[in-house]
Scaffold this motif. Structure first.
Motif, PDB file in Angstrom:
ATOM      1  N   HIS A  11       4.990   2.403   6.717  1.00  0.00           N
ATOM      2  CA  HIS A  11       5.287   3.508   5.795  1.00  0.00           C
ATOM      3  C   HIS A  11       6.297   3.194   4.696  1.00  0.00           C
ATOM      4  CE1 HIS A  11       2.954   6.103   8.390  1.00  0.00           C
ATOM      5  NE2 HIS A  11       3.655   5.679   9.425  1.00  0.00           N
ATOM      6  N   ALA A  12       6.905   2.029   4.705  1.00  0.00           N
ATOM      7  CA  ALA A  12       7.929   1.716   3.702  1.00  0.00           C
ATOM      8  C   ALA A  12       7.366   1.776   2.286  1.00  0.00           C
ATOM      9  CB  ALA A  12       8.556   0.350   3.976  1.00  0.00           C
ATOM     10  N   GLN A  13       6.167   1.257   2.089  1.00  0.00           N
ATOM     11  CA  GLN A  13       5.577   1.241   0.748  1.00  0.00           C
ATOM     12  C   GLN A  13       5.315   2.660   0.244  1.00  0.00           C
ATOM     13  OE1 GLN A  13       5.600  -1.484  -0.862  1.00  0.00           O
ATOM     14  NE2 GLN A  13       4.501  -0.903  -2.683  1.00  0.00           N
ATOM     15  N   THR A  14       4.859   3.535   1.127  1.00  0.00           N
ATOM     16  CA  THR A  14       4.606   4.928   0.730  1.00  0.00           C
ATOM     17  C   THR A  14       5.906   5.618   0.340  1.00  0.00           C
ATOM     18  OG1 THR A  14       2.697   5.060   2.198  1.00  0.00           O
ATOM     19  CG2 THR A  14       3.686   7.148   1.520  1.00  0.00           C
ATOM     20  N   VAL A  15       6.947   5.434   1.142  1.00  0.00           N
ATOM     21  CA  VAL A  15       8.246   6.050   0.847  1.00  0.00           C
ATOM     22  C   VAL A  15       8.798   5.487  -0.459  1.00  0.00           C
ATOM     23  CG1 VAL A  15      10.624   6.336   1.660  1.00  0.00           C
ATOM     24  CG2 VAL A  15       8.722   6.557   3.269  1.00  0.00           C
ATOM     25  N   TYR A  16       8.689   4.169  -0.632  1.00  0.00           N
ATOM     26  CA  TYR A  16       9.175   3.537  -1.858  1.00  0.00           C
ATOM     27  C   TYR A  16       8.447   4.094  -3.082  1.00  0.00           C
ATOM     28  CZ  TYR A  16       9.882   0.058  -5.497  1.00  0.00           C
ATOM     29  OH  TYR A  16      10.162  -0.561  -6.689  1.00  0.00           O
ATOM     30  N   ALA A  21       8.416   7.269  -7.951  1.00  0.00           N
ATOM     31  CA  ALA A  21       7.849   8.324  -8.788  1.00  0.00           C
ATOM     32  C   ALA A  21       8.901   9.357  -9.159  1.00  0.00           C
ATOM     33  CB  ALA A  21       6.692   9.003  -8.059  1.00  0.00           C
ATOM     34  N   GLN A  22       9.851   9.578  -8.285  1.00  0.00           N
ATOM     35  CA  GLN A  22      10.895  10.555  -8.559  1.00  0.00           C
ATOM     36  C   GLN A  22      11.939  10.004  -9.537  1.00  0.00           C
ATOM     37  OE1 GLN A  22      10.689  13.741  -7.252  1.00  0.00           O
ATOM     38  NE2 GLN A  22       8.751  12.982  -6.478  1.00  0.00           N
ATOM     39  N   CYS A  23      12.429   8.771  -9.263  1.00  0.00           N
ATOM     40  CA  CYS A  23      13.563   8.252 -10.026  1.00  0.00           C
ATOM     41  C   CYS A  23      13.184   7.264 -11.124  1.00  0.00           C
ATOM     42  CB  CYS A  23      14.588   7.613  -9.088  1.00  0.00           C
ATOM     43  SG  CYS A  23      14.041   6.086  -8.281  1.00  0.00           S
ATOM     44  N   THR A  33      14.995   4.093  -0.255  1.00  0.00           N
ATOM     45  CA  THR A  33      14.029   3.838   0.814  1.00  0.00           C
ATOM     46  C   THR A  33      14.747   3.324   2.055  1.00  0.00           C
ATOM     47  OG1 THR A  33      12.235   3.364  -0.749  1.00  0.00           O
ATOM     48  CG2 THR A  33      11.984   2.485   1.479  1.00  0.00           C
ATOM     49  N   GLN A  34      15.640   2.364   1.845  1.00  0.00           N
ATOM     50  CA  GLN A  34      16.412   1.824   2.973  1.00  0.00           C
ATOM     51  C   GLN A  34      17.236   2.927   3.640  1.00  0.00           C
ATOM     52  OE1 GLN A  34      15.884  -1.228   4.123  1.00  0.00           O
ATOM     53  NE2 GLN A  34      14.430  -1.462   2.457  1.00  0.00           N
TER      54      GLN A  34
END
Length: 163
Positions: A11-16, A21-23, A33-34
């Protein structure tokens, strides 16, 4: 819950991508993400399984992003003369490009919150419709329809307030 290393790999890539997209800042997106995964490890006992893991992680990430925005608002802005100059197009081309981009961003900013987030995630974050659906706990089709309606609304200059 699954082993956190496996959860991170899945899931790291999805969260990243969600955070990017936000920042729209790769370094900040990576840092957040970390932090999101760190917070997830700290609160794993509170995960009740009522939503997908990716949705839970993106909710944590969204909360961290909002915290970052609140903190940034409290800090003094950097004066424009201290910002580094970036090589680029001529002054005229730069102004036209910025105005066009600013007009588009103003229109996107005027969208209802859900539509705005879907556009950011797709256009700036590069998430697939399936990933966007997962973030919102909805279907891929819902994400496609929401994005399409958002584009149509942008083409019409903003349109109505229906979501």
């Amino acid at each position: 819950m699954e082993d956190m290393q496996k959860v991170y790999q899945q899931h790291a890539q999805t969260v990243y991508k969600f955070l990017l997209a936000q920042c729209r800042d790769p370094g900040l997106a990576e840092e957040l993400t970390q932090e999101a995964f760190y917070q997830a490890v700290r609160s794993v006992d509170r995960f009740d399984g009522s939503c997908k893991v990716s949705v839970w992680l993106c909710q944590i990430a969204k909360h961290l992003w909002y915290q970052h925005l609140r903190k940034r608002r409290r800090e003094a802005p950097v004066p424009a003369e201290e910002l580094p100059e970036a090589p680029g197009p001529s002054a005229e081309e730069g102004v036209l490009e910025r105005e066009g981009r600013m007009d588009l961003l103003r229109l996107v900013h005027g969208l209802p919150e859900t539509q705005k987030e879907v556009v950011y995630l797709r256009a700036f974050g590069g998430l697939s419709f399936r990933e966007i659906g997962d973030v919102f706990g909805k279907t891929e089709t819902w994400a496609r329809v929401t994005f399409y309606r958002s584009k149509e609304r942008l083409r019409n200059g903003g349109g109505s307030d229906e979501e």
